[in-house]
Motif scaffolding. Structure first.
Motif, short mmCIF file in Angstrom:
data_model
loop_
_atom_site.label_atom_id
_atom_site.label_comp_id
_atom_site.label_asym_id
_atom_site.label_seq_id
_atom_site.Cartn_x
_atom_site.Cartn_y
_atom_site.Cartn_z
N UNK A 71 32.06 34.89 37.19
CA UNK A 71 33.51 35.00 37.03
C UNK A 71 33.99 36.40 37.29
N UNK A 72 35.28 36.55 37.22
CA UNK A 72 35.93 37.83 37.46
C UNK A 72 36.71 38.24 36.22
N UNK A 73 36.80 39.52 36.02
CA UNK A 73 37.76 40.07 35.07
C UNK A 73 38.72 40.88 35.92
N UNK A 74 39.88 40.31 36.16
CA UNK A 74 40.80 40.88 37.14
C UNK A 74 41.73 41.88 36.47
N UNK A 75 41.77 43.06 37.00
CA UNK A 75 42.72 44.07 36.56
C UNK A 75 43.38 44.65 37.79
N UNK A 76 44.47 45.31 37.61
CA UNK A 76 45.10 45.94 38.76
C UNK A 76 46.56 45.57 38.88
N UNK A 77 47.04 45.63 40.11
CA UNK A 77 48.44 45.38 40.38
C UNK A 77 48.57 44.31 41.45
N UNK A 78 49.70 43.63 41.44
CA UNK A 78 49.95 42.60 42.44
C UNK A 78 51.42 42.60 42.78
N UNK A 79 51.73 42.01 43.90
CA UNK A 79 53.12 41.83 44.30
C UNK A 79 53.32 40.35 44.59
N UNK A 80 54.30 39.74 43.92
CA UNK A 80 54.56 38.31 44.11
C UNK A 80 55.21 38.08 45.47
N UNK A 81 54.75 37.01 46.13
CA UNK A 81 55.32 36.61 47.40
C UNK A 81 55.63 35.13 47.32
N UNK A 82 56.82 34.74 47.68
CA UNK A 82 57.19 33.33 47.70
C UNK A 82 57.48 32.91 49.12
N UNK A 83 57.13 31.66 49.42
CA UNK A 83 57.35 31.14 50.77
C UNK A 83 57.80 29.69 50.68
N UNK A 84 58.69 29.29 51.54
CA UNK A 84 59.08 27.88 51.63
C UNK A 84 58.06 27.17 52.52
N UNK A 85 57.44 26.12 51.95
CA UNK A 85 56.44 25.37 52.69
C UNK A 85 57.08 24.11 53.27
N UNK A 86 56.59 23.66 54.44
CA UNK A 86 57.09 22.39 54.97
C UNK A 86 56.76 21.25 54.01
N UNK A 87 57.54 20.21 54.00
CA UNK A 87 57.36 19.09 53.08
C UNK A 87 55.93 18.54 53.11
N UNK A 88 55.33 18.39 54.30
CA UNK A 88 54.00 17.81 54.40
C UNK A 88 52.93 18.71 53.76
N UNK A 89 53.19 19.97 53.58
CA UNK A 89 52.21 20.88 52.98
C UNK A 89 52.20 20.77 51.46
N UNK A 90 53.17 20.11 50.87
CA UNK A 90 53.25 20.02 49.41
C UNK A 90 52.91 18.64 48.89
N UNK A 91 52.46 17.73 49.74
CA UNK A 91 52.11 16.38 49.31
C UNK A 91 50.71 16.34 48.74
#
Length: 91
Positions: A71-91
């Protein structure tokens, strides 16, 4: 592959690999995984589970394959990214 992506062994200063990708899967996921000394097990991950891809140092990869590093113990920094996915990618 910019910035420091080093993965360290058990909170030490010993580099064990490099993080090369990180993603959060937006839907529930069931899969089978081979676990050392336990065989193949089915796992269910809830929606928004984070996954990380690592290129391990050869000696650390041997620990992963032997089931000694699991496993991992994750520390650090991140930047959130949001994207609109095509309908077929969310089924």
């Amino acid at each position: 592959r910019a910035g420091d992506r080093t993965i360290y062994l058990q909170h030490s200063d010993q580099p064990a690999g490099e993080m090369v990708e990180m993603l959060t899967w937006p839907m529930p996921l069931e899969t089978e995984m081979a676990v050392p000394n336990q065989g193949i097990n089915k796992y269910a991950f809830p929606a928004n589970t984070p996954f990380m891809g690592v290129i391990w140092e050869p000696w650390a990869w041997e620990l992963v394959k032997a089931g000694e590093l699991r496993g991992y113990s994750i520390g650090g920094q991140a930047q959130r990214m949001e994207a609109d996915l095509p309908q077929h990618a969310t089924l």
